[in-house]
Write a protein that holds these residues in place. Structure first.
Motif, mmCIF file in Angstrom:
data_model
loop_
_atom_site.group_PDB
_atom_site.id
_atom_site.type_symbol
_atom_site.label_atom_id
_atom_site.label_comp_id
_atom_site.label_asym_id
_atom_site.label_seq_id
_atom_site.Cartn_x
_atom_site.Cartn_y
_atom_site.Cartn_z
ATOM 1 N N PRO A 72 1.032 -1.681 0.269
ATOM 2 C CA PRO A 72 -0.418 0.176 0.171
ATOM 3 C C PRO A 72 0.575 1.183 -0.034
ATOM 4 N N TYR A 73 0.317 2.061 -1.010
ATOM 5 C CA TYR A 73 1.662 3.231 -1.385
ATOM 6 C C TYR A 73 1.143 4.313 -0.001
ATOM 7 N N ASP A 74 0.304 4.072 0.770
ATOM 8 C CA ASP A 74 -0.062 4.966 1.836
ATOM 9 C C ASP A 74 0.514 4.728 2.720
ATOM 10 N N LYS A 75 0.356 3.282 3.173
ATOM 11 C CA LYS A 75 1.324 2.961 4.554
ATOM 12 C C LYS A 75 2.914 3.427 4.229
ATOM 13 N N VAL A 76 3.595 3.382 3.351
ATOM 14 C CA VAL A 76 4.940 3.303 2.658
ATOM 15 C C VAL A 76 5.742 4.730 2.669
ATOM 16 N N SER A 77 4.710 5.810 2.131
ATOM 17 C CA SER A 77 4.975 7.485 1.848
ATOM 18 C C SER A 77 4.592 7.653 3.347
ATOM 19 N N GLU A 78 4.093 6.987 4.548
ATOM 20 C CA GLU A 78 3.487 7.416 6.126
ATOM 21 C C GLU A 78 4.788 6.860 6.765
ATOM 22 N N PHE A 79 5.273 5.488 6.457
ATOM 23 C CA PHE A 79 6.154 5.175 7.000
ATOM 24 C C PHE A 79 7.917 5.974 6.978
ATOM 25 N N ILE A 80 7.931 6.389 5.387
ATOM 26 C CA ILE A 80 9.099 7.595 5.757
ATOM 27 C C ILE A 80 8.591 8.662 5.656
ATOM 28 N N ALA A 81 7.757 9.243 6.122
ATOM 29 C CA ALA A 81 7.169 10.299 6.357
ATOM 30 C C ALA A 81 8.166 10.332 8.105
ATOM 31 N N THR A 82 7.359 9.569 8.585
ATOM 32 C CA THR A 82 7.331 9.838 9.989
ATOM 33 C C THR A 82 8.852 9.428 10.563
ATOM 34 N N PHE A 83 9.056 8.672 9.398
ATOM 35 C CA PHE A 83 10.714 8.321 10.421
ATOM 36 C C PHE A 83 11.639 9.066 9.574
ATOM 37 N N THR A 84 11.328 10.242 8.801
ATOM 38 C CA THR A 84 11.849 11.518 8.515
ATOM 39 C C THR A 84 12.312 12.632 9.527
#
Length: 105
Positions: A72-84
């Motif tokens: 799921p693209y939303d989970k990928v982008s959420e993880f990257i944004a949160t991590f960053t």
């Protein structure tokens, strides 16, 4: 499995065979993908640099070894944004004891 892959041991890297196992599970049971992200979020990736780097390594391999259409693209982008965002906040604080940049506390 995430715990084993992202441990605090400084002398080991995450084993690719375990990451491949998670990718196979994602193909077989796509509902396991959500558990993967939840498990990564539970690790102390925001307070320990080694665990953070291992988490990025695992995430990168997990995503690129698998078929990106099932992730799921939303989970990928959420993880990257949160991590960053969390990593930026961490940089403003005291480094942890085993900081990979050599800034030991």
């Amino acid at each position: 499995m995430i715990l084993k892959l992202t441990n605090e041991d400084l002398d080991t890297i995450p084993k690719l065979k375990y990451i491949k196992y998670l990718v196979v599970k994602a193909y077989q049971k796509p509902q396991k993908i959500e558990k993967f992200y939840e498990s990564l979020y539970k690790r102390p990736i925001y307070s320990n640099s080694f665990i953070a780097l291992k988490a990025i390594y695992v995430f990168n391999h997990y995503f690129f070894l698998g078929n990106s259409s099932i992730f799921p693209y939303d989970k990928v982008s959420e993880f990257i944004a949160t991590f960053t965002n969390s990593w930026k906040l961490k940089q403003n604080k005291k480094y942890d004891t085993y900081d990979v940049l050599g800034n030991n506390s």
